[in-house]
Design a protein around this motif. Structure first.
Motif, PDB file in Angstrom:
ATOM      1  N   GLY A  68      52.804  41.684  42.605  1.00  0.00           N
ATOM      2  CA  GLY A  68      52.076  42.124  41.415  1.00  0.00           C
ATOM      3  C   GLY A  68      51.597  43.560  41.513  1.00  0.00           C
ATOM      4  O   GLY A  68      51.608  44.281  40.521  1.00  0.00           O
ATOM      5  N   PHE A  69      51.217  43.988  42.719  1.00  0.00           N
ATOM      6  CA  PHE A  69      50.742  45.365  42.887  1.00  0.00           C
ATOM      7  C   PHE A  69      51.842  46.363  42.550  1.00  0.00           C
ATOM      8  O   PHE A  69      51.614  47.345  41.847  1.00  0.00           O
ATOM      9  N   ASP A  70      53.058  46.076  43.055  1.00  0.00           N
ATOM     10  CA  ASP A  70      54.176  46.986  42.795  1.00  0.00           C
ATOM     11  C   ASP A  70      54.420  47.131  41.307  1.00  0.00           C
ATOM     12  O   ASP A  70      54.595  48.234  40.783  1.00  0.00           O
ATOM     13  N   GLY A 129      43.866  41.384  36.870  1.00  0.00           N
ATOM     14  CA  GLY A 129      43.450  41.523  38.263  1.00  0.00           C
ATOM     15  C   GLY A 129      41.943  41.534  38.397  1.00  0.00           C
ATOM     16  O   GLY A 129      41.378  40.892  39.294  1.00  0.00           O
ATOM     17  N   VAL A 130      41.253  42.212  37.485  1.00  0.00           N
ATOM     18  CA  VAL A 130      39.791  42.264  37.552  1.00  0.00           C
ATOM     19  C   VAL A 130      39.203  40.872  37.323  1.00  0.00           C
ATOM     20  O   VAL A 130      38.254  40.462  37.999  1.00  0.00           O
ATOM     21  N   VAL A 131      39.812  40.112  36.365  1.00  0.00           N
ATOM     22  CA  VAL A 131      39.320  38.761  36.102  1.00  0.00           C
ATOM     23  C   VAL A 131      39.450  37.897  37.345  1.00  0.00           C
ATOM     24  O   VAL A 131      38.526  37.154  37.702  1.00  0.00           O
ATOM     25  N   THR A 132      40.604  37.999  38.029  1.00  0.00           N
ATOM     26  CA  THR A 132      40.756  37.196  39.247  1.00  0.00           C
ATOM     27  C   THR A 132      39.750  37.628  40.311  1.00  0.00           C
ATOM     28  O   THR A 132      39.246  36.794  41.062  1.00  0.00           O
ATOM     29  N   LEU A 133      39.434  38.914  40.359  1.00  0.00           N
ATOM     30  CA  LEU A 133      38.393  39.378  41.284  1.00  0.00           C
ATOM     31  C   LEU A 133      37.063  38.719  40.967  1.00  0.00           C
ATOM     32  O   LEU A 133      36.364  38.216  41.844  1.00  0.00           O
ATOM     33  N   LEU A 134      36.718  38.700  39.637  1.00  0.00           N
ATOM     34  CA  LEU A 134      35.428  38.137  39.236  1.00  0.00           C
ATOM     35  C   LEU A 134      35.372  36.639  39.495  1.00  0.00           C
ATOM     36  O   LEU A 134      34.304  36.079  39.726  1.00  0.00           O
ATOM     37  N   LEU A 135      36.553  35.979  39.437  1.00  0.00           N
ATOM     38  CA  LEU A 135      36.581  34.552  39.695  1.00  0.00           C
ATOM     39  C   LEU A 135      36.594  34.244  41.190  1.00  0.00           C
ATOM     40  O   LEU A 135      36.682  33.083  41.582  1.00  0.00           O
ATOM     41  N   GLY A 136      36.550  35.253  42.003  1.00  0.00           N
ATOM     42  CA  GLY A 136      36.371  35.018  43.425  1.00  0.00           C
ATOM     43  C   GLY A 136      37.632  35.033  44.246  1.00  0.00           C
ATOM     44  O   GLY A 136      37.603  34.616  45.402  1.00  0.00           O
ATOM     45  N   ALA A 137      38.748  35.488  43.669  1.00  0.00           N
ATOM     46  CA  ALA A 137      39.991  35.540  44.453  1.00  0.00           C
ATOM     47  C   ALA A 137      40.353  36.997  44.704  1.00  0.00           C
ATOM     48  O   ALA A 137      39.621  37.912  44.320  1.00  0.00           O
ATOM     49  N   ASN A 138      41.506  37.213  45.323  1.00  0.00           N
ATOM     50  CA  ASN A 138      41.974  38.577  45.532  1.00  0.00           C
ATOM     51  C   ASN A 138      42.455  39.175  44.220  1.00  0.00           C
ATOM     52  O   ASN A 138      42.712  38.466  43.256  1.00  0.00           O
ATOM     53  N   TYR A 139      42.606  40.506  44.232  1.00  0.00           N
ATOM     54  CA  TYR A 139      43.099  41.193  43.049  1.00  0.00           C
ATOM     55  C   TYR A 139      44.509  40.711  42.727  1.00  0.00           C
ATOM     56  O   TYR A 139      45.380  40.674  43.603  1.00  0.00           O
ATOM     57  N   LEU A 140      44.737  40.318  41.468  1.00  0.00           N
ATOM     58  CA  LEU A 140      46.031  39.828  40.981  1.00  0.00           C
ATOM     59  C   LEU A 140      46.467  38.533  41.671  1.00  0.00           C
ATOM     60  O   LEU A 140      47.650  38.236  41.753  1.00  0.00           O
ATOM     61  N   ASP A 141      45.522  37.748  42.168  1.00  0.00           N
ATOM     62  CA  ASP A 141      45.848  36.412  42.685  1.00  0.00           C
ATOM     63  C   ASP A 141      45.554  35.427  41.556  1.00  0.00           C
ATOM     64  O   ASP A 141      44.411  35.050  41.312  1.00  0.00           O
ATOM     65  N   TYR A 142      46.658  35.007  40.862  1.00  0.00           N
ATOM     66  CA  TYR A 142      46.465  34.299  39.586  1.00  0.00           C
ATOM     67  C   TYR A 142      46.032  32.850  39.770  1.00  0.00           C
ATOM     68  O   TYR A 142      45.717  32.179  38.804  1.00  0.00           O
ATOM     69  N   SER A 143      46.047  32.343  40.996  1.00  0.00           N
ATOM     70  CA  SER A 143      45.857  30.910  41.195  1.00  0.00           C
ATOM     71  C   SER A 143      44.527  30.412  40.638  1.00  0.00           C
ATOM     72  O   SER A 143      44.412  29.247  40.264  1.00  0.00           O
ATOM     73  N   VAL A 144      43.520  31.276  40.567  1.00  0.00           N
ATOM     74  CA  VAL A 144      42.207  30.805  40.121  1.00  0.00           C
ATOM     75  C   VAL A 144      42.082  30.815  38.598  1.00  0.00           C
ATOM     76  O   VAL A 144      41.068  30.369  38.072  1.00  0.00           O
TER      77      VAL A 144
END
Lengths: 200, 139
Positions: A159-161, B83-98
């Motif tokens: 996703g970063f790329d 990505g920011v939303v996933t950050l706010l939900l407590g996961a890594n940036y752009l980690d969509y699982s949450v």
């Protein structure tokens, strides 16, 4: 067998197109041949089982960039300088083909020499297949539930790329707008105030 | 621009098909080849075809330039915003699982939104490029 035939045909057409582009002086025809070159490349990508790349090549290379080059031609002129009518280039200054030929020859030899170490197409033991590709193939369905692995890798694993790529596209648009964009001057009097608005 | 009946009829028939195909490529990218980038380019090709046949002014009436600039920024912000939303939900940036109730639902939603952002930005930038180049030579 049929794959080899298609590959040889497409590559031969690519070579013919390149030579034709080199020998032509009419820029309009050259732009059209660029489009054909891109379409042939897209065909090659399809044969190599890379439909996503082929899709992009056909849409961008054969479609958009051809239109953009035509639009550029409309702004400039459609023939090379020094070819107004006559196809014979006048040697205005001393033209020595030997140095460029030597550079091209040495570079080409080096590149061909380099291909000897490249693993064969689709070799399962190639480094590209043994590193992270195996993880993607085994875990994409359980991790993301997306059948198209290319999409999963592009949008999720990498996703970063992709974010960076979108930023690059966006930056290109901004750069073009800054260079030749802005509002077209409709009438002479309004130009200044509108130009000021755009920069604000 | 001189009216050309055949071009007008054929392009009016083709443009909706191209746009539908772009939407198909956009939202079917999870399952078949394609994705946001290709869909954006195909969508912009439909508008460019319209501009070629009906003239630049008619095309700019459909999608004005200032809307295109907002859209180009919006797509990138949508991508980064996910990505920011996933950050706010407590996961890594752009980690969509949450984003969803399960990991797979979250990944689906995240990929859909991200691809939508890519498509919007690419379509808008391609049109910006074309309008900038085509509008340049006119007074």
């Amino acid at each position: 067998m049929i794959d080899i035939l298609i590959n040889v045909t497409l590559l031969a057409f690519l070579a013919i197109t390149s030579v034709a582009i080199l020998r032509m002086t009419n820029l309009f025809a050259i732009v059209m041949l660029y489009g054909i070159f891109s379409l042939l490349s897209a065909g090659l990508f399809v044969v190599m089982d890379a439909p996503d790349v082929a899709f992009t090549e056909a849409a961008v290379g054969a479609g958009i960039s051809t239109v953009l080059m035509l639009a550029t031609l409309a702004l400039t002129r459609s023939r090379k300088r020094g070819h107004e009518g006559d196809y014979e280039e006048k040697p205005s200054r001393a033209h020595r083909p030997w140095l460029p030929l030597a550079v091209v020859g040495i570079t080409g030899t080096a590149l061909v020499y380099g291909t000897w170490d490249i693993p064969g197409f689709g070799d399962p033991n190639a480094p590209a297949q043994t590193h992270v590709a195996r993880y993607y193939i085994e875990n994409t369905m359980s991790d993301t539930g997306v059948p198209n692995m290319v999409t999963a890798v592009l949008a999720s694993y990498r996703g970063f790329d992709t974010l960076g790529e979108v930023a690059v596209v966006f930056t290109a648009g901004v750069a073009v707008l800054l260079l030749i964009g802005g509002r077209r001057p409709k009438s002479g009097a309004k130009v200044k105030s509108e130009g000021g608005e755009d920069e604000a | 621009m001189k009216p050309n009946l055949i071009l007008h009829v054929v392009s009016k028939f083709l443009i909706p098909l191209i746009i539908v195909f772009a939407l198909y490529v956009q939202f079917h990218g999870d399952f078949g080849p394609g994705g946001g980038f290709q869909a954006g380019v195909i969508f912009s090709a439909a508008i460019i075809l319209y501009a070629l046949v009906f003239g630049l002014d008619a095309a700019e009436k459909i999608i004005p330039s200032h809307v295109l600039r907002i859209l180009a920024s919006f797509g990138l912000l949508l991508y980064a915003g996910v990505g920011v939303v996933t950050l706010l939900l407590g996961a890594n940036y752009l980690d969509y699982s949450v984003l969803g109730s399960t990991q797979i639902a979250g990944q689906h939603l995240g990929i859909l939104l991200v691809e939508l952002g890519v498509g919007i930005t690419v379509a808008a930038v391609m049109l910006i490029l074309y309008f900038a180049f085509a509008g340049r030579g006119r007074t």
